[in-house]
Design a protein around this motif. Structure first.
Motif, short mmCIF file in Angstrom:
data_model
loop_
_atom_site.label_atom_id
_atom_site.label_comp_id
_atom_site.label_asym_id
_atom_site.label_seq_id
_atom_site.Cartn_x
_atom_site.Cartn_y
_atom_site.Cartn_z
N THR A 239 0.85 -1.18 0.00
CA THR A 239 0.00 0.00 0.00
C THR A 239 0.88 1.23 0.00
O THR A 239 1.84 1.32 0.76
CB THR A 239 -0.90 0.02 1.25
OG1 THR A 239 -1.72 -1.16 1.25
CG2 THR A 239 -1.78 1.24 1.28
N ARG A 240 0.55 2.19 -0.83
CA ARG A 240 1.30 3.44 -0.91
C ARG A 240 0.89 4.33 0.25
O ARG A 240 -0.28 4.62 0.42
CB ARG A 240 1.01 4.12 -2.25
CG ARG A 240 1.57 5.53 -2.44
CD ARG A 240 3.08 5.49 -2.47
NE ARG A 240 3.71 6.56 -3.20
CZ ARG A 240 3.93 7.79 -2.74
NH1 ARG A 240 3.52 8.13 -1.55
NH2 ARG A 240 4.57 8.66 -3.48
N ILE A 241 1.85 4.74 1.06
CA ILE A 241 1.61 5.68 2.15
C ILE A 241 2.08 7.05 1.67
O ILE A 241 3.23 7.22 1.29
CB ILE A 241 2.37 5.27 3.43
CG1 ILE A 241 2.03 3.83 3.84
CG2 ILE A 241 2.08 6.26 4.54
CD1 ILE A 241 0.59 3.60 4.19
N TYR A 242 1.18 8.02 1.69
CA TYR A 242 1.49 9.36 1.22
C TYR A 242 2.10 10.21 2.32
O TYR A 242 1.65 10.16 3.47
CB TYR A 242 0.22 10.04 0.68
CG TYR A 242 -0.29 9.38 -0.58
CD1 TYR A 242 0.16 9.78 -1.82
CD2 TYR A 242 -1.21 8.33 -0.52
CE1 TYR A 242 -0.28 9.17 -2.98
CE2 TYR A 242 -1.66 7.71 -1.67
CZ TYR A 242 -1.19 8.13 -2.89
OH TYR A 242 -1.63 7.51 -4.03
N GLU B 124 3.23 16.18 2.80
CA GLU B 124 3.23 17.10 1.67
C GLU B 124 2.38 16.58 0.52
O GLU B 124 1.66 17.34 -0.14
CB GLU B 124 4.66 17.38 1.18
CG GLU B 124 5.52 18.16 2.15
CD GLU B 124 6.10 17.30 3.29
OE1 GLU B 124 6.08 16.05 3.20
OE2 GLU B 124 6.55 17.90 4.28
N GLU B 125 2.47 15.28 0.25
CA GLU B 125 1.66 14.68 -0.81
C GLU B 125 0.17 14.75 -0.46
O GLU B 125 -0.66 15.01 -1.32
CB GLU B 125 2.09 13.23 -1.05
CG GLU B 125 3.47 13.12 -1.65
CD GLU B 125 4.03 11.71 -1.64
OE1 GLU B 125 4.96 11.45 -2.42
OE2 GLU B 125 3.53 10.86 -0.86
N GLN B 126 -0.15 14.53 0.81
CA GLN B 126 -1.55 14.62 1.23
C GLN B 126 -2.07 16.04 1.11
O GLN B 126 -3.25 16.25 0.83
CB GLN B 126 -1.69 14.13 2.67
CG GLN B 126 -1.49 12.65 2.83
CD GLN B 126 -1.61 12.21 4.27
OE1 GLN B 126 -2.40 12.75 5.04
NE2 GLN B 126 -0.81 11.22 4.65
N GLN B 127 -1.20 17.01 1.33
CA GLN B 127 -1.61 18.41 1.18
C GLN B 127 -1.87 18.75 -0.28
O GLN B 127 -2.74 19.55 -0.59
CB GLN B 127 -0.54 19.35 1.76
CG GLN B 127 -0.35 19.21 3.25
CD GLN B 127 -1.64 19.38 4.02
OE1 GLN B 127 -2.30 20.40 3.91
NE2 GLN B 127 -2.02 18.38 4.79
N ARG B 128 -1.12 18.16 -1.18
CA ARG B 128 -1.27 18.43 -2.62
C ARG B 128 -2.43 17.64 -3.20
O ARG B 128 -3.20 18.13 -4.01
CB ARG B 128 0.03 18.08 -3.34
CG ARG B 128 0.03 18.21 -4.85
CD ARG B 128 -0.21 19.62 -5.38
NE ARG B 128 0.66 20.60 -4.80
CZ ARG B 128 1.81 21.00 -5.30
NH1 ARG B 128 2.25 20.51 -6.42
NH2 ARG B 128 2.52 21.93 -4.69
N LEU B 129 -2.53 16.38 -2.81
CA LEU B 129 -3.56 15.49 -3.38
C LEU B 129 -4.61 15.19 -2.33
O LEU B 129 -4.33 14.52 -1.33
CB LEU B 129 -2.93 14.18 -3.84
CG LEU B 129 -1.91 14.26 -4.96
CD1 LEU B 129 -1.24 12.92 -5.17
CD2 LEU B 129 -2.56 14.73 -6.25
N ASP B 130 -5.82 15.65 -2.57
CA ASP B 130 -6.88 15.38 -1.61
C ASP B 130 -7.29 13.91 -1.69
O ASP B 130 -6.75 13.13 -2.49
CB ASP B 130 -8.07 16.32 -1.83
CG ASP B 130 -8.75 16.14 -3.19
OD1 ASP B 130 -8.51 15.12 -3.87
OD2 ASP B 130 -9.51 17.04 -3.57
N LEU B 131 -8.23 13.53 -0.85
CA LEU B 131 -8.66 12.14 -0.78
C LEU B 131 -9.20 11.63 -2.11
O LEU B 131 -8.93 10.49 -2.51
CB LEU B 131 -9.73 11.98 0.32
CG LEU B 131 -10.15 10.57 0.67
CD1 LEU B 131 -8.94 9.73 1.10
CD2 LEU B 131 -11.20 10.59 1.76
N GLN B 132 -9.90 12.49 -2.83
CA GLN B 132 -10.44 12.11 -4.13
C GLN B 132 -9.30 11.78 -5.11
O GLN B 132 -9.37 10.79 -5.84
CB GLN B 132 -11.32 13.23 -4.67
CG GLN B 132 -12.05 12.87 -5.93
CD GLN B 132 -12.93 13.99 -6.44
OE1 GLN B 132 -12.71 15.16 -6.13
NE2 GLN B 132 -13.93 13.66 -7.22
#
Length: 158
Positions: free
Chosen positions: A71-74, A77-85
């Motif tokens: 499983t890719r763990i974000y 910073e990646e979570q801030q750029r890419l929302d859940l959608q």
């Protein structure tokens, strides 16, 4: 910068125009189209780095311990750029074999290099399309992604 990438992709690459044009000519064309030089240089640098990613060994993007059930763990910073959608869409693309681990990491690399305060699912789809276009052997994945992108834009037909 993202507008320039979209302009280049739609007008040069996607229309099957010869896209290995002179750097100065391309800069002049983009300037005439109304883009600022600093954004042009950022976009051209982004594309050069994409080409370099394609040329490097894909092993540098994935750990040797990665398995199909990993499983890719974000990162934060990646979570801030890419929302859940967006993150869900990446997972979906992996599940339908449009992205593999290496191309997913190439997409993540290119997403994180885009300097924009807001990044949405539509932007992500275009980045995925640009990455897949530049990876040899991913023609079928590119076609699938193109279908996903343009079918949604036209509205699904029943």
């Amino acid at each position: 910068m993202f507008d320039i990438l979209m302009y280049l992709f739609e007008n040069l690459v996607h229309n099957e125009t010869e896209y290995r044009v002179d750097h100065d000519e391309l800069t002049d064309e983009l300037t005439r189209a109304g883009f600022h030089l600093d954004e042009i240089y950022q976009a051209l640098s982004w594309l050069e780095k994409l080409a370099q990613l394609q040329e490097t060994d894909s092993d540098c993007y994935i750990e040797k311990t990665t398995t199909p059930t990993s499983t890719r763990i974000y990162t934060y910073e990646e979570q801030q750029r890419l929302d859940l959608q967006c993150r869900g869409f990446i997972l979906f693309l992996e599940q339908v074999n449009v992205l593999d681990t290496a191309t997913r990491e190439m997409v993540m690399d290119r997403v994180m290099e885009i300097d924009t305060p807001e990044f949405c699912l539509e932007d992500l789809k275009w980045v995925v399309l640009m990455v897949l276009f530049n990876v040899p052997g991913k023609e079928l994945a590119y076609e699938q992604m193109e279908d996903l992108l343009f079918d949604e834009m036209d509205g699904l037909k029943h």
